[in-house]
Design an enzyme around this catalytic site. Structure first.
Site, PDB file in Angstrom:
ATOM      1  N   GLY A  42       0.806  -1.202   0.000  1.00  0.00           N
ATOM      2  CA  GLY A  42       0.000   0.000   0.000  1.00  0.00           C
ATOM      3  C   GLY A  42       0.842   1.256   0.000  1.00  0.00           C
ATOM      4  CB  VAL A  47      -0.092  -6.607   3.760  1.00  0.00           C
ATOM      5  CG1 VAL A  47      -0.866  -7.580   4.665  1.00  0.00           C
ATOM      6  CG2 VAL A  47      -0.633  -5.191   3.924  1.00  0.00           C
ATOM      7  CE  LYS A  63      -1.874  -0.974   5.998  1.00  0.00           C
ATOM      8  NZ  LYS A  63      -3.232  -0.358   5.990  1.00  0.00           N
ATOM      9  CG  ASP A 203     -11.337   4.438   0.024  1.00  0.00           C
ATOM     10  OD1 ASP A 203     -11.985   4.757  -1.002  1.00  0.00           O
ATOM     11  OD2 ASP A 203     -10.186   3.988  -0.020  1.00  0.00           O
TER      12      ASP A 203
END
Length: 463
Positions: A42, A47, A63, A203
């Site tokens: 990300g 991750v 993560k 989101d």
């Protein structure tokens, strides 16, 4: 999720563990977590799939997020130059502040339709580096200033079923209408819980919906841009934060930022002052002019003349866009293929559509090609009418006229196929304390009202 599925709910006493000590061995294992392959990447980190040796080898998604990035270091240097001559400690970098907000939100969540956070490893003593050597004469007194570059490690629930896939290479839907209903029903339950806790996800989209291993439950993930309102959004029976200091991480002004995915943003987020949105005193909300293209919008669905406040209604809009995507294989608002290559221009075109244009409906929905009846179905008993009516209530451009998540949950189309819907609504509602009996009463009354009243036929233009 049916009433009997409530056994999947995590226990309230299962708090997120905060570990202040990090240990990495030669095999690059992290504390008790045996690291395996990378499963994601990300904006702030990576991750990895790991096995928790302290939990009988349970698989978790670990993560790893850096506290800072190069841009943060530049900002820190500027602050040092201006403020650190007196030995002040630098505030959180913007990246670390964002990460801490995500952690604060996930620490509050205990629900079967929300990805669970098990542990946070936060060791500020790991990987310190020096800055300040050669910073110029003005910062000679600030040399050897330590700047933390350690990472946060978030051990989260591993959802091996993967993302909800919703379209093929030709942008055609791949889910049946019934599969779509099951997915949306799970997301509605998760969102209802979040809103009950005072959390706005910001989101919601198919990419942030993951299946469990047996593909029986869909869970909401990614709280990187989520917002928590500790005062205005809390409802009776919602839990108080585990760490009250987390409240200071959130400011209502953050809601004005255009965070999230452009195609899923609500009109009040992308609202802009423009002559195309201004109407003459004699004009009604039915008509908006956009240059040479006149657009007709149904009563009450145009954007208000002034920017509305940003509330949890933005999640309802994003949920509606997600529902539309699953049904038709594409988003309701799209930039034409011939649009300018400039990304900012294309975003402006998209935001203009979201604020001023109506959405279209194809003749069929789902891979099973269920007939919709078009934008204004005549058969009020058809599934097409029920779906389009629900979308119409959720895609209201004025958030004050948009339905809530709890009202979506009680919609006849969402409840279709649920045995004993009254009981299901009550049993899947967020936890209520003993001191909020009046709130329970209002909740049940709203449930019965929604169940006993099917949506009325809408006016068909020209008839």
């Amino acid at each position: 999720m049916t009433a009997q599925d409530l056994s999947h709910l995590p226990r309230e006493e299962d708090k997120v563990r905060i570990t202040p000590k990090l240990t990495v061995d030669r095999r690059r294992n992290i504390n008790q977590y045996v690291r395996q392959e990378r499963i994601g990447k990300g904006q702030h980190g990576e991750v990895f799939l790991c096995k928790d040796q302290e939990a009988a080898g349970r698989e978790v998604a670990l993560k790893i997020m850096k506290r800072n990035n190069p841009r943060d270091r530049i900002k820190l240097l500027r602050r040092n130059q201006q403020n650190l001559r007196g030995g002040e400690v630098p505030p959180f970098s913007s990246t670390e502040h964002s990460i801490r907000k995500e952690i604060a939100v996930m620490k509050r969540c205990r629900h079967a339709n929300i990805a669970r956070l098990f542990e946070v490893i936060d060791d500020p003593q790991q990987d310190k580096i020096y800055i300040g050597d050669n910073l110029g004469p003005e910062l000679n007194s600030a040399i050897l200033m330590l700047y933390q570059s350690a990472s946060f490690y978030l051990a989260m629930e591993y959802l091996s079923g993967g993302q909800v896939q919703w379209k093929d290479a030709e942008d055609k839907p791949i889910l049946t209408v019934d599969e779509t209903r099951r997915i949306i029903r799970d997301v509605v339950l998760g969102l209802e819980y979040l809103h009950h806790q005072g959390i706005i996800h910001r989101d919601i989209k198919p990419a942030n919906l993951l299946w469990t291993k047996d593909r029986a439950i869909v869970k909401i993930i990614d709280f990187g841009v989520s917002h928590y309102s500790p005062t205005s959004e809390l409802t009776p029976g919602s839990k108080q934060p585990e760490d009250p200091s987390d409240d200071g991480l959130f400011h209502d002004s953050d809601l004005l930022k255009r965070s999230g995915t452009p195609s899923f943003l609500a009109p009040e987020i992308v609202w802009f002052s423009d002559t195309t949105l201004k109407q003459s005193p004699a004009a009604s909300c039915d008509t908006l002019a956009s240059g040479s293209n006149s657009v007709t919008i149904r009563d009450g669905s145009c954007i208000p003349p002034q920017r509305p406040p940003i509330t949890k209604a933005i999640d309802v809009w994003s949920l509606a866009v997600t529902l539309y995507c699953l049904l038709f294989g594409h988003t309701p608002f799209n930039v034409p293929e011939s649009a300018n290559e400039n990304i900012y221009h294309n975003e402006f075109v998209l935001y203009n559509q979201i604020c001023t244009r109506d959405w279209d409906v194809e003749e069929t929905m789902g891979v099973d090609r269920v007939y919709t009846g078009g934008k204004y179905p005549r058969d009020t008993e058809s599934e097409g009418f029920m779906v389009i009516s629900l979308l119409d209530q959720m895609l209201q451009k004025d958030p004050n006229k948009r339905v809530t998540v709890s009202e979506v949950k009680r919609n006849p189309w969402i409840l279709r196929g649920v045995s004993e819907p009254n009981e299901w609504i009550i049993r899947t509602s967020p936890p209520i304390t003993k001191d909020s009996s009046s709130f329970v009463s209002r909740w049940r009354q709203a449930s019965l009202k929604m169940l006993n009243n099917l949506p009325r036929p809408r006016r068909i233009p020209g008839l």
